[in-house]
Structures are given as structure tokens and as C-alpha cells.
Enzyme design. Sequence first.
Site, short mmCIF file in Angstrom:
data_model
loop_
_atom_site.label_atom_id
_atom_site.label_comp_id
_atom_site.label_asym_id
_atom_site.label_seq_id
_atom_site.Cartn_x
_atom_site.Cartn_y
_atom_site.Cartn_z
N LEU A 75 -53.46 30.30 -16.60
CA LEU A 75 -54.58 29.76 -15.81
C LEU A 75 -55.45 30.88 -15.23
O LEU A 75 -56.67 30.72 -15.14
CB LEU A 75 -54.05 28.84 -14.71
CG LEU A 75 -53.35 27.57 -15.20
CD1 LEU A 75 -52.82 26.77 -14.03
CD2 LEU A 75 -54.28 26.73 -16.07
N TYR A 78 -57.85 31.66 -17.88
CA TYR A 78 -58.87 30.61 -17.96
C TYR A 78 -59.91 30.76 -16.85
O TYR A 78 -61.11 30.55 -17.06
CB TYR A 78 -58.20 29.24 -17.89
CG TYR A 78 -59.14 28.06 -17.86
CD1 TYR A 78 -59.94 27.77 -18.96
CD2 TYR A 78 -59.23 27.23 -16.76
CE1 TYR A 78 -60.80 26.68 -18.96
CE2 TYR A 78 -60.08 26.14 -16.74
CZ TYR A 78 -60.87 25.86 -17.85
OH TYR A 78 -61.73 24.79 -17.82
N GLU A 79 -59.46 31.13 -15.67
CA GLU A 79 -60.33 31.22 -14.48
C GLU A 79 -60.96 32.60 -14.31
O GLU A 79 -61.60 32.86 -13.29
CB GLU A 79 -59.54 30.84 -13.22
CG GLU A 79 -58.95 29.45 -13.25
CD GLU A 79 -59.97 28.34 -13.08
OE1 GLU A 79 -61.19 28.63 -12.94
OE2 GLU A 79 -59.57 27.17 -13.07
N ASP A 80 -60.80 33.48 -15.29
CA ASP A 80 -61.37 34.84 -15.24
C ASP A 80 -60.95 35.59 -13.98
O ASP A 80 -61.77 36.14 -13.25
CB ASP A 80 -62.90 34.81 -15.36
CG ASP A 80 -63.36 34.49 -16.77
OD1 ASP A 80 -62.57 34.69 -17.71
OD2 ASP A 80 -64.51 34.05 -16.92
N TYR A 90 -63.06 34.06 -10.21
CA TYR A 90 -62.28 33.36 -9.18
C TYR A 90 -61.17 34.27 -8.69
O TYR A 90 -60.74 35.18 -9.40
CB TYR A 90 -61.64 32.08 -9.75
CG TYR A 90 -62.63 31.02 -10.12
CD1 TYR A 90 -62.96 30.02 -9.22
CD2 TYR A 90 -63.22 31.01 -11.38
CE1 TYR A 90 -63.88 29.03 -9.55
CE2 TYR A 90 -64.13 30.03 -11.72
CZ TYR A 90 -64.46 29.05 -10.80
OH TYR A 90 -65.37 28.08 -11.13
#
Length: 132
Positions: A75, A78-80, A90
Site C-alpha cells: 500500500l 500504491y500511495e507513493d 502521502y
Amino acid sequence: MSEYLFTYGTLMKGFDNPFARILQDASEYAGDGHFPGLLYLVSWYPGAVYLEQNPSKVYGEIYKLSEQKELLKQLDEYEDVFEDEKESLYLRKVVPVTRTDGKIIHCWAYLYNQQVHDLPVIPEGDFKKISL
């Protein structure tokens, strides 16, 4: 540290992306909740800012994580979330989330880490109300 994750955007139920499916397969839905802050429309996805004393709320879903370490690693990608926080889109932080039954659970949440001054605020703090 927490064994819970609070999601308020494209990781919630009803969103069709591989990471939302990974989250739902590797966790247990633990209810809806909110935290004080503002929710911004960044692009096709939202970004939340936690503001402890803010009367506005960010609404989303709480998940109890099973394979926490591996799942959070995926995750984060995915959220950089990067090692250099300044470069991260994020940041994953633990925030107190109030469930609909009033219980407070400290959850990981992906908080937006870029400038918000030009972004529109999602008025009700609920991404599902504008996207589904």
C-alpha cells in the site's frame, strides 16, 4: 503502531482497483469512521489532511490488517510513500479514528503530503459521495 488501517479514497469498498482488492482480501472490515480534518480532491483521487481541532471530518472505512508488514509495504507503494518524506505524495501516520459506534481506534492513515492551497475541498468529507 497499529493493526488497523483507515481508508477514505480509492481503497474503500466499491472501488475497482488491484490494491483495493488486495486490502479487502488481506484484512477484515471493522466499520465506518471519521477523523477531524479536510478532504481535498487531488485528481481522480482524494487527499486528506488530519487537523486535530477541525470541526470538519474525513469519512471512510476501518480495516483490521492480517498480513500487516507485507500489506503496508504494497500500500505504501500504491500511495507513493518514499523514504524521503518531501518526495512522498502521502505519509502513513497513526491517527485517532472515531467509529460510528463512538469507539476510538488508532489507525494507520495515508495523509496527503503536498500543497493543498489550489485544491478543491470535498465539502462533506466523503469521497464516495462524489465518485460512486
